[in-house]
Scaffold this motif. Structure first.
Motif, PDB file in Angstrom:
ATOM      1  N   VAL A  39       0.849  -1.193   0.000  1.00 50.72           N
ATOM      2  CA  VAL A  39       0.000   0.000   0.000  1.00 50.72           C
ATOM      3  C   VAL A  39       0.885   1.244   0.000  1.00 50.72           C
ATOM      4  CG1 VAL A  39      -1.983  -1.013   1.188  1.00 50.72           C
ATOM      5  CG2 VAL A  39      -0.145  -0.001   2.530  1.00 50.72           C
ATOM      6  N   ARG A  40       0.301   2.331  -0.487  1.00 48.32           N
ATOM      7  CA  ARG A  40       0.960   3.649  -0.399  1.00 48.32           C
ATOM      8  C   ARG A  40       0.092   4.556   0.472  1.00 48.32           C
ATOM      9  NH1 ARG A  40       2.933   6.262  -5.833  1.00 48.32           N
ATOM     10  NH2 ARG A  40       4.317   4.456  -5.637  1.00 48.32           N
ATOM     11  N   VAL A  41       0.750   5.266   1.376  1.00 41.09           N
ATOM     12  CA  VAL A  41       0.034   6.059   2.382  1.00 41.09           C
ATOM     13  C   VAL A  41       0.613   7.468   2.413  1.00 41.09           C
ATOM     14  CG1 VAL A  41      -0.347   6.314   4.879  1.00 41.09           C
ATOM     15  CG2 VAL A  41      -0.500   4.053   3.819  1.00 41.09           C
ATOM     16  N   VAL A  42      -0.252   8.462   2.321  1.00 40.27           N
ATOM     17  CA  VAL A  42       0.176   9.847   2.566  1.00 40.27           C
ATOM     18  C   VAL A  42       0.001  10.101   4.061  1.00 40.27           C
ATOM     19  CG1 VAL A  42      -0.355  12.279   2.148  1.00 40.27           C
ATOM     20  CG2 VAL A  42      -0.351  10.660   0.250  1.00 40.27           C
ATOM     21  N   ASN A  43       1.113  10.322   4.741  1.00 44.46           N
ATOM     22  CA  ASN A  43       1.032  10.523   6.189  1.00 44.46           C
ATOM     23  C   ASN A  43       0.386  11.872   6.508  1.00 44.46           C
ATOM     24  OD1 ASN A  43       2.131   8.086   6.973  1.00 44.46           O
ATOM     25  ND2 ASN A  43       4.241   8.855   6.915  1.00 44.46           N
ATOM     26  N   ASP A  44      -0.495  11.855   7.508  1.00 43.22           N
ATOM     27  CA  ASP A  44      -1.049  13.108   8.039  1.00 43.22           C
ATOM     28  C   ASP A  44      -0.130  13.643   9.128  1.00 43.22           C
ATOM     29  OD1 ASP A  44      -3.357  12.893   6.473  1.00 43.22           O
ATOM     30  OD2 ASP A  44      -4.333  11.626   7.984  1.00 43.22           O
ATOM     31  N   PHE A  45       0.298  12.738  10.010  1.00 40.93           N
ATOM     32  CA  PHE A  45       1.138  13.125  11.149  1.00 40.93           C
ATOM     33  C   PHE A  45       2.204  12.055  11.361  1.00 40.93           C
ATOM     34  CE2 PHE A  45      -3.028  14.970  11.995  1.00 40.93           C
ATOM     35  CZ  PHE A  45      -2.720  16.265  12.390  1.00 40.93           C
ATOM     36  N   ILE A  46       3.384  12.511  11.745  1.00 39.63           N
ATOM     37  CA  ILE A  46       4.395  11.567  12.222  1.00 39.63           C
ATOM     38  C   ILE A  46       4.731  11.916  13.669  1.00 39.63           C
ATOM     39  CG2 ILE A  46       5.332  11.146   9.915  1.00 39.63           C
ATOM     40  CD1 ILE A  46       7.788  12.857  10.834  1.00 39.63           C
ATOM     41  N   SER A  47       5.182  10.894  14.387  1.00 39.85           N
ATOM     42  CA  SER A  47       5.473  11.050  15.807  1.00 39.85           C
ATOM     43  C   SER A  47       6.966  11.283  16.008  1.00 39.85           C
ATOM     44  CB  SER A  47       5.055   9.753  16.525  1.00 39.85           C
ATOM     45  OG  SER A  47       5.211   9.884  17.907  1.00 39.85           O
ATOM     46  N   VAL A  48       7.312  12.205  16.897  1.00 44.94           N
ATOM     47  CA  VAL A  48       8.696  12.279  17.382  1.00 44.94           C
ATOM     48  C   VAL A  48       8.647  11.934  18.870  1.00 44.94           C
ATOM     49  CG1 VAL A  48       9.689  13.830  15.656  1.00 44.94           C
ATOM     50  CG2 VAL A  48       8.477  14.815  17.602  1.00 44.94           C
ATOM     51  N   ASP A  49       9.543  11.074  19.285  1.00 48.09           N
ATOM     52  CA  ASP A  49       9.500  10.523  20.643  1.00 48.09           C
ATOM     53  C   ASP A  49      10.899  10.477  21.243  1.00 48.09           C
ATOM     54  OD1 ASP A  49       6.623   9.233  20.890  1.00 48.09           O
ATOM     55  OD2 ASP A  49       7.345   8.779  18.876  1.00 48.09           O
ATOM     56  N   PRO A  50      10.978  10.615  22.590  1.00 45.53           N
ATOM     57  CA  PRO A  50      12.289  10.596  23.237  1.00 45.53           C
ATOM     58  C   PRO A  50      13.108   9.324  22.969  1.00 45.53           C
ATOM     59  CG  PRO A  50      10.630  11.432  24.755  1.00 45.53           C
ATOM     60  CD  PRO A  50       9.894  10.942  23.539  1.00 45.53           C
ATOM     61  N   TYR A  51      12.432   8.154  22.854  1.00 48.74           N
ATOM     62  CA  TYR A  51      13.197   6.913  22.668  1.00 48.74           C
ATOM     63  C   TYR A  51      14.032   6.932  21.380  1.00 48.74           C
ATOM     64  CZ  TYR A  51      10.227   5.046  18.938  1.00 48.74           C
ATOM     65  OH  TYR A  51       9.595   4.851  17.732  1.00 48.74           O
ATOM     66  N   MET A  52      13.624   7.814  20.444  1.00 45.10           N
ATOM     67  CA  MET A  52      14.367   7.883  19.166  1.00 45.10           C
ATOM     68  C   MET A  52      15.800   8.365  19.376  1.00 45.10           C
ATOM     69  SD  MET A  52      11.289   9.438  16.904  1.00 45.10           S
ATOM     70  CE  MET A  52       9.985   8.369  16.255  1.00 45.10           C
ATOM     71  N   ARG A  53      16.015   9.128  20.455  1.00 50.15           N
ATOM     72  CA  ARG A  53      17.385   9.569  20.747  1.00 50.15           C
ATOM     73  C   ARG A  53      18.294   8.359  20.970  1.00 50.15           C
ATOM     74  NH1 ARG A  53      21.599  10.058  20.648  1.00 50.15           N
ATOM     75  NH2 ARG A  53      23.099  11.539  21.470  1.00 50.15           N
ATOM     76  N   GLY A  54      17.784   7.357  21.677  1.00 51.33           N
ATOM     77  CA  GLY A  54      18.571   6.141  21.918  1.00 51.33           C
ATOM     78  C   GLY A  54      18.878   5.405  20.630  1.00 51.33           C
ATOM     79  N   ARG A  55      17.955   5.445  19.685  1.00 50.78           N
ATOM     80  CA  ARG A  55      18.165   4.730  18.411  1.00 50.78           C
ATOM     81  C   ARG A  55      19.196   5.424  17.528  1.00 50.78           C
ATOM     82  NH1 ARG A  55      12.966   2.706  15.394  1.00 50.78           N
ATOM     83  NH2 ARG A  55      14.577   1.362  14.491  1.00 50.78           N
ATOM     84  N   MET A  56      19.531   6.666  17.889  1.00 49.68           N
ATOM     85  CA  MET A  56      20.566   7.373  17.112  1.00 49.68           C
ATOM     86  C   MET A  56      21.973   6.941  17.541  1.00 49.68           C
ATOM     87  SD  MET A  56      18.701  11.097  17.034  1.00 49.68           S
ATOM     88  CE  MET A  56      16.984  11.159  16.494  1.00 49.68           C
ATOM     89  N   ASN A  57      22.082   6.236  18.673  1.00 45.93           N
ATOM     90  CA  ASN A  57      23.371   5.705  19.125  1.00 45.93           C
ATOM     91  C   ASN A  57      23.551   4.301  18.567  1.00 45.93           C
ATOM     92  OD1 ASN A  57      23.617   8.000  20.707  1.00 45.93           O
ATOM     93  ND2 ASN A  57      22.686   7.005  22.497  1.00 45.93           N
ATOM     94  N   ASP A  58      24.796   3.928  18.379  1.00 42.32           N
ATOM     95  CA  ASP A  58      25.071   2.582  17.867  1.00 42.32           C
ATOM     96  C   ASP A  58      25.256   1.620  19.032  1.00 42.32           C
ATOM     97  OD1 ASP A  58      25.501   0.513  16.170  1.00 42.32           O
ATOM     98  OD2 ASP A  58      27.570   1.049  15.689  1.00 42.32           O
ATOM     99  N   VAL A  59      24.200   1.407  19.777  1.00 43.02           N
ATOM    100  CA  VAL A  59      24.270   0.485  20.912  1.00 43.02           C
ATOM    101  C   VAL A  59      23.098  -0.480  20.857  1.00 43.02           C
ATOM    102  CG1 VAL A  59      25.492   2.057  22.483  1.00 43.02           C
ATOM    103  CG2 VAL A  59      22.994   2.105  22.381  1.00 43.02           C
ATOM    104  N   LYS A  60      23.312  -1.650  21.428  1.00 47.68           N
ATOM    105  CA  LYS A  60      22.268  -2.662  21.455  1.00 47.68           C
ATOM    106  C   LYS A  60      21.212  -2.221  22.467  1.00 47.68           C
ATOM    107  CE  LYS A  60      21.891  -7.694  21.981  1.00 47.68           C
ATOM    108  NZ  LYS A  60      21.073  -7.804  23.197  1.00 47.68           N
ATOM    109  N   SER A  61      19.951  -2.248  22.073  1.00 45.13           N
ATOM    110  CA  SER A  61      18.880  -1.890  22.994  1.00 45.13           C
ATOM    111  C   SER A  61      17.631  -2.654  22.598  1.00 45.13           C
ATOM    112  CB  SER A  61      18.633  -0.379  22.949  1.00 45.13           C
ATOM    113  OG  SER A  61      17.697  -0.005  23.936  1.00 45.13           O
TER     114      SER A  61
END
Ligand SMILES: NC(=O)c1ccc[n+]([C@@H]2O[C@H](COP(=O)([O-])OP(=O)(O)OC[C@H]3O[C@@H](n4cnc5c(N)ncnc54)[C@H](OP(=O)(O)O)[C@@H]3O)[C@@H](O)[C@H]2O)c1
Length: 340
Positions: A39-61
């Motif tokens: 499917v193709r979806v035009v997003n209305d809203f995307i979420s920004v969340d604090p946990y994304m900061r952790g995903r920017m590090n190269d560590v296992k989580s």
């Protein structure tokens, strides 16, 4: 086919400490024709969340790190504009994990069709009807085992999770609810709009002192969104048998030095405390009960919610940084559809 170009945000380099715009790049991607089942979806809203900061590090989580040079992922809600799947129809509203882009495309199995509720923006599926409110619900009821008559303290109380914790605690029988937040405006909202009994600005004076004043008879439950000095203050304020849901530690996410740990851990022993961490992804079995309760509370006007909306996919990095700096009240979302 419609909307074949997608504007997407990628991680270009890994931040040390506070991220900057230079850590990200914005790319325009020409999407392939739909494969069977997609499917193709035009997003209305995307979420920004604090946990994304952790995903920017190269560590296992508990979630894998973002890959450099690839489009980041995260919660999103949008409208189906093309479908090669029997399960999803053009016009459906869907919630999914292909955020950080304005147009998403993928296998229909990754998209959950949700009802469009008159008068409720679809962004609610990222907050009050989605992950952050479920986190509040699960953390209070399944992790901290809230009981009638409990005194509850929640940090990050004017945010997406925290504002729900305070309101759910009252609805489930807490006798006193105390919140902390980082501005005078947020502190006023806590008592005037979200029904907290007491609130304080953690930047005004030591959290330990302010909590002791707000909770002269101690606390029974602590919902921790912040860590550090807030956790230490809660350990000092706990009554015997107190329980903490350790949900997050945002005070540490951009720190480069060692994290500040509580210096009064022995209280856990002497007061028989229970501290339990959790990640909401392991508690999705409670989603139906949460939706039933939350739908009823919203319909009856027993829960209110706020959103801070940033416009434009090209501003999504700034929205994320604003979230980390405390510029949001309630859920921070990015509106990715063009506004007139
Ligand atoms: N365990 C899970 O499954 C799970 C799921 C979702 C979220 N979380 C965690 O829950 C917490 C809240 O998430 P959310 O999505 O609801 O975000 P949010 O509270 O809506 O936004 C983050 C807020 O954190 C506050 N903050 C930033 N730096 C701080 C600091 N040094 N000390 C105290 N407060 C600070 C800011 O508010 P102020 O203006 O008040 O400072 C900011 O608005 C985060 O720790 C997040 O990682 C955990």
């Amino acid at each position: 086919m419609t909307d074949a170009t997608s504007t997407q945000v990628q991680l270009a380099s890994r931040p040390t400490g506070w991220p900057t715009a230079d850590n990200f790049s914005i790319v325009r991607v020409e999407l392939d024709d739909l494969a069977p089942g997609e499917v193709r979806v035009v997003n209305d809203f995307i979420s920004v969340d604090p946990y994304m900061r952790g995903r920017m590090n190269d560590v296992k989580s508990y979630t894998p790190p973002y890959v450099l040079g690839e489009t980041m992922t995260g919660g999103a809600v949008g409208r189906v504009v093309a479908s090669a799947s029997d399960a999803v129809t053009v016009g459906d509203t869907v919630v999914h994990q292909l955020g950080w882009r304005d147009v998403a495309q993928g296998d229909a199995a990754g998209f959950r069709v949700v009802p469009q509720i008159p008068g409720v923006p679809s962004s609610a599926y990222l907050g009050v009807l989605g992950m952050t409110a479920l986190t509040a619900y699960v953390g209070l009821l399944e992790i901290a085992h809230l009981r009638e008559g409990d005194t509850v303290f929640v940090s990050g109380a004017a945010g997406a999770v925290g504002s729900m914790v305070g309101q759910i605690a009252r609805l489930k029988g807490a006798s006193r609810v105390i919140g902390s937040a980082g501005t005078a405006e947020k502190v006023a909202l806590l008592t005037e709009r979200y029904g907290f009994d007491a609130a304080f600005n953690y930047k005004d004076a030591p959290v330990m002192d302010q909590l002791a004043q707000a909770a002269p008879d101690g606390i029974d439950v602590y919902f921790d969104n912040v860590g550090g000095d807030h956790l230490e203050a809660a350990l000092a304020a706990f009554n015997d048998g107190g329980r903490a849901a350790l949900c997050g530690a945002i005070s540490e996410y951009n720190e480069t030095g060692p994290a500040a740990g509580p210096r009064n851990m022995a209280n856990i022993v002497t007061r028989g405390l229970m501290l339990q961490g959790f990640t909401v992804g392991n508690y999705t079995q409670h989603f139906p009960a949460f939706m039933a309760d939350m739908t009823e509370w919203l319909t009856a006007g027993k829960v209110v919610f706020d959103e801070t909306v940033v416009d434009g996919i090209e501003n999504s990095v700034e929205a994320f940084l604003g979230l980390m700096r405390g510029e949001n009240t309630g859920k921070m979302v990015v509106r990715t559809t063009p506004q007139d």
